[in-house]
Write a protein that holds these residues in place. Structure first.
Motif, PDB file in Angstrom:
ATOM      1  N   LEU A  21       0.829  -1.209   0.000  1.00 57.21           N
ATOM      2  CA  LEU A  21       0.000   0.000   0.000  1.00 57.21           C
ATOM      3  C   LEU A  21       0.868   1.265   0.000  1.00 57.21           C
ATOM      4  O   LEU A  21       0.528   2.251  -0.655  1.00 57.21           O
ATOM      5  CB  LEU A  21      -0.933  -0.019   1.209  1.00 57.21           C
ATOM      6  CG  LEU A  21      -2.176   0.847   1.158  1.00 57.21           C
ATOM      7  CD1 LEU A  21      -3.027   0.501  -0.047  1.00 57.21           C
ATOM      8  CD2 LEU A  21      -2.983   0.673   2.434  1.00 57.21           C
ATOM      9  N   THR A  72       0.620   4.047  -3.182  1.00 52.76           N
ATOM     10  CA  THR A  72       0.117   5.402  -2.953  1.00 52.76           C
ATOM     11  C   THR A  72       1.253   6.411  -3.106  1.00 52.76           C
ATOM     12  O   THR A  72       2.391   6.126  -2.738  1.00 52.76           O
ATOM     13  CB  THR A  72      -0.503   5.523  -1.550  1.00 52.76           C
ATOM     14  OG1 THR A  72       0.440   5.111  -0.573  1.00 52.76           O
ATOM     15  CG2 THR A  72      -1.757   4.679  -1.431  1.00 52.76           C
ATOM     16  N   LEU A 101       1.775   7.063   4.215  1.00 51.60           N
ATOM     17  CA  LEU A 101       0.546   6.797   4.963  1.00 51.60           C
ATOM     18  C   LEU A 101       0.628   7.299   6.403  1.00 51.60           C
ATOM     19  O   LEU A 101      -0.326   7.882   6.920  1.00 51.60           O
ATOM     20  CB  LEU A 101       0.242   5.300   4.961  1.00 51.60           C
ATOM     21  CG  LEU A 101      -0.194   4.699   3.645  1.00 51.60           C
ATOM     22  CD1 LEU A 101      -0.370   3.199   3.778  1.00 51.60           C
ATOM     23  CD2 LEU A 101      -1.478   5.333   3.168  1.00 51.60           C
ATOM     24  N   ALA A 155      -9.675   9.970   5.107  1.00 52.94           N
ATOM     25  CA  ALA A 155      -9.852   9.104   3.937  1.00 52.94           C
ATOM     26  C   ALA A 155      -8.723   8.084   3.830  1.00 52.94           C
ATOM     27  O   ALA A 155      -8.961   6.915   3.511  1.00 52.94           O
ATOM     28  CB  ALA A 155      -9.934   9.943   2.667  1.00 52.94           C
ATOM     29  N   VAL A 156      -7.503   8.497   4.102  1.00 53.20           N
ATOM     30  CA  VAL A 156      -6.374   7.572   4.050  1.00 53.20           C
ATOM     31  C   VAL A 156      -6.473   6.556   5.185  1.00 53.20           C
ATOM     32  O   VAL A 156      -6.169   5.376   5.009  1.00 53.20           O
ATOM     33  CB  VAL A 156      -5.033   8.342   4.106  1.00 53.20           C
ATOM     34  CG1 VAL A 156      -3.861   7.383   4.166  1.00 53.20           C
ATOM     35  CG2 VAL A 156      -4.901   9.259   2.915  1.00 53.20           C
ATOM     36  N   VAL A 161      -9.252   5.443   6.499  1.00 50.62           N
ATOM     37  CA  VAL A 161     -10.301   4.499   6.108  1.00 50.62           C
ATOM     38  C   VAL A 161      -9.750   3.515   5.079  1.00 50.62           C
ATOM     39  O   VAL A 161     -10.028   2.312   5.150  1.00 50.62           O
ATOM     40  CB  VAL A 161     -11.539   5.249   5.573  1.00 50.62           C
ATOM     41  CG1 VAL A 161     -12.511   4.299   4.911  1.00 50.62           C
ATOM     42  CG2 VAL A 161     -12.214   6.012   6.692  1.00 50.62           C
ATOM     43  N   LEU A 162      -8.962   3.990   4.129  1.00 54.05           N
ATOM     44  CA  LEU A 162      -8.353   3.113   3.130  1.00 54.05           C
ATOM     45  C   LEU A 162      -7.463   2.066   3.795  1.00 54.05           C
ATOM     46  O   LEU A 162      -7.568   0.873   3.494  1.00 54.05           O
ATOM     47  CB  LEU A 162      -7.537   3.932   2.130  1.00 54.05           C
ATOM     48  CG  LEU A 162      -6.706   3.133   1.130  1.00 54.05           C
ATOM     49  CD1 LEU A 162      -7.619   2.488   0.091  1.00 54.05           C
ATOM     50  CD2 LEU A 162      -5.673   4.018   0.477  1.00 54.05           C
ATOM     51  N   ALA A 163      -6.619   2.477   4.702  1.00 53.86           N
ATOM     52  CA  ALA A 163      -5.728   1.540   5.387  1.00 53.86           C
ATOM     53  C   ALA A 163      -6.525   0.576   6.262  1.00 53.86           C
ATOM     54  O   ALA A 163      -6.213  -0.623   6.320  1.00 53.86           O
ATOM     55  CB  ALA A 163      -4.715   2.308   6.227  1.00 53.86           C
ATOM     56  N   LEU A 214      -9.672  -0.418   5.824  1.00 51.20           N
ATOM     57  CA  LEU A 214     -10.393  -1.363   4.977  1.00 51.20           C
ATOM     58  C   LEU A 214      -9.466  -2.415   4.377  1.00 51.20           C
ATOM     59  O   LEU A 214      -9.860  -3.574   4.227  1.00 51.20           O
ATOM     60  CB  LEU A 214     -11.152  -0.628   3.877  1.00 51.20           C
ATOM     61  CG  LEU A 214     -12.372   0.151   4.344  1.00 51.20           C
ATOM     62  CD1 LEU A 214     -12.994   0.921   3.190  1.00 51.20           C
ATOM     63  CD2 LEU A 214     -13.398  -0.777   4.962  1.00 51.20           C
ATOM     64  N   ALA A 215      -8.254  -2.028   4.054  1.00 46.96           N
ATOM     65  CA  ALA A 215      -7.285  -3.006   3.548  1.00 46.96           C
ATOM     66  C   ALA A 215      -6.972  -4.028   4.639  1.00 46.96           C
ATOM     67  O   ALA A 215      -6.930  -5.238   4.380  1.00 46.96           O
ATOM     68  CB  ALA A 215      -6.013  -2.303   3.093  1.00 46.96           C
TER      69      ALA A 215
END
Length: 75
Positions: A35, A39, A43, A54-55, A57-59, A61-62
């Motif tokens: 990741l 990106t 992070l 938002a970042v 949430v992305l991390a 969810l991964a």
């Protein structure tokens, strides 16, 4: 009706729990590295210093996706 204690079942549960945690840590480390490379930003800086939700949430969810896959594989 007394409760029966099955040491083998308990050991199986403990072994699978420890195995799941170890696999999760290893896979999350690899996922985080991938990741980071995918990106264009750092992070850790985005999440902690800039409070970028938002970042985060992305991390998250991964990580959740990897955890669900590992849980299904071990079950």
């Amino acid at each position: 009706m007394p409760l029966e204690f099955h040491l083998g079942a308990l050991l199986n549960g403990v072994i699978y729990a420890v195995l799941g945690v170890v696999v999760l840590i290893v896979v999350l480390t690899v996922t985080n590295s991938v990741l980071e490379k995918l990106t264009p930003y750092d992070l850790k800086t985005e999440i902690i210093d800039k409070q970028n939700t938002a970042v985060a949430v992305l991390a998250g969810l991964a990580a959740l996706g990897v955890a669900i896959i590992i849980a299904a594989a071990l079950h």
